[in-house]
Design a protein around this motif. Structure first.
Motif, short mmCIF file in Angstrom:
data_model
loop_
_atom_site.label_atom_id
_atom_site.label_comp_id
_atom_site.label_asym_id
_atom_site.label_seq_id
_atom_site.Cartn_x
_atom_site.Cartn_y
_atom_site.Cartn_z
N HIS A 14 96.27 61.60 -13.78
CA HIS A 14 94.88 62.00 -13.99
C HIS A 14 94.06 60.75 -14.27
N GLY A 15 92.77 60.84 -13.98
CA GLY A 15 91.86 59.76 -14.34
C GLY A 15 91.05 59.25 -13.16
N SER A 16 90.01 58.52 -13.50
CA SER A 16 89.19 57.80 -12.52
C SER A 16 88.54 56.68 -13.31
N LEU A 17 88.04 55.67 -12.62
CA LEU A 17 87.46 54.52 -13.35
C LEU A 17 86.39 54.98 -14.33
N VAL A 18 85.55 55.89 -13.89
CA VAL A 18 84.44 56.32 -14.75
C VAL A 18 84.96 57.13 -15.95
N ARG A 19 85.83 58.11 -15.66
CA ARG A 19 86.34 58.95 -16.76
C ARG A 19 87.18 58.15 -17.74
N ASN A 20 87.96 57.22 -17.22
CA ASN A 20 88.82 56.43 -18.12
C ASN A 20 87.99 55.63 -19.11
N GLN A 21 86.93 55.03 -18.59
CA GLN A 21 86.08 54.20 -19.46
C GLN A 21 85.55 55.05 -20.62
N GLU A 22 85.06 56.22 -20.31
CA GLU A 22 84.51 57.11 -21.36
C GLU A 22 85.60 57.50 -22.35
#
Ligand code: PEP
Length: 252
Positions: A14-22
């Motif tokens: 799971h994850g994406s660059l944007v979601r991970n950052q948050e």
């Protein structure tokens, strides 16, 4: 002195660059007051570099979810412990039940992965646990003994002492069915007794986590059991408020 707490998030795939950052930003700020608990996130390989750049210098540590048993060579698609170490990983999950059941990793391969991680100064989080069928046929202790013994036979008891163990009943992972605190405690106690055959000191000091549908609302009850030192958290590690509150629940 009692054992320190330990909570590791397993993001799985799971994850994406944007979601991970948050998520990472929220976890860092929400766990700032943590005392005597290690907080770790085990993220998908492509996001380790991002995780390193966000977490470097913070109190939150990071790791991988799997590792090759080989250090280098013609192993297409594999990632070595040397590479994880290069990206600042201090931990790696080995023997997760999804690796064992979906990708055919047996006890011997898991032990080799465990050893490869330690050869690169990465602490393995060794997952052990029984399926529902094994529990119902009263084989829980036998299965877990074999999973532990494979690592002890290959790497040695001192090496096991330099790891973290996660007891994860397969029937409780991602199912919403949590082991009761007493069911988990009984197995954690068994794991310590099995290790104590080799070394009482290691049995007493090793951190043993429970994993399987841990959430903010059941974590405290599980973590107050005497042989449960924290948790390996799947689904709830993707929700910042849940994960933070689980980390806080692991404080002694
Ligand atoms: C896990 O992936 O190790 C796990 C325990 O998952 P969940 O918390 O979602 O059951």
């Amino acid at each position: 002195m009692g054992r320190a707490g330990f909570v590791a998030g397993n993001w799985k795939m799971h994850g994406s660059l944007v979601r991970n950052q948050e998520l990472l930003d929220a976890v860092v700020s929400g766990t700032r007051s943590l005392q005597n608990v290690s907080c770790v996130v085990c993220v998908p390989y492509p996001y380790i570099a991002q995780t390193q750049s966000v977490l470097e210098g913070s109190h939150v540590l990071w790791g991988g979810q799997n590792v090759s048993q080989y250090h280098h060579g013609a192993y297409t698609g594999e990632v070595s412990a040397d590479m994880l170490a290069d990206l600042g990983c201090q931990y790696v999950i080995v023997g997760h039940s999804e690796r064992r059941t979906l990708f055919g990793e047996g006890n011997q391969v898991v032990a080799e992965k465990f050893r490869a991680a330690q050869e690169c100064s990465i602490t393995p989080i060794l997952c052990v646990g029984e399926t529902l069928a094994q529990r119902e046929s009263d084989e829980t202790e036998q299965v877990i003994a074999m999973q532990l013994d494979a690592v002890i036979d290959l790497a040695g008891i001192e090496a096991l002492g330099q790891s973290v163990i996660a007891y994860e009943p397969v029937w409780a992972i991602g199912t919403g069915k949590t082991a009761t605190p007493q069911q988990a405690q009984d197995v954690h106690k068994f794991i310590r007794s099995r290790i104590a055959v080799h070394s009482g000191g290691i049995a007493e000091n090793i951190q043993i986590l429970y994993g399987g549908s841990v959430k903010a609302d059941n974590a405290r009850e599980l973590f107050t059991m005497p042989d449960i030192d924290g948790g390996l958290i799947g689904g709830a590690s993707l929700i910042a408020v849940e994960f933070i509150s689980i980390c806080l629940a692991a404080q002694n």
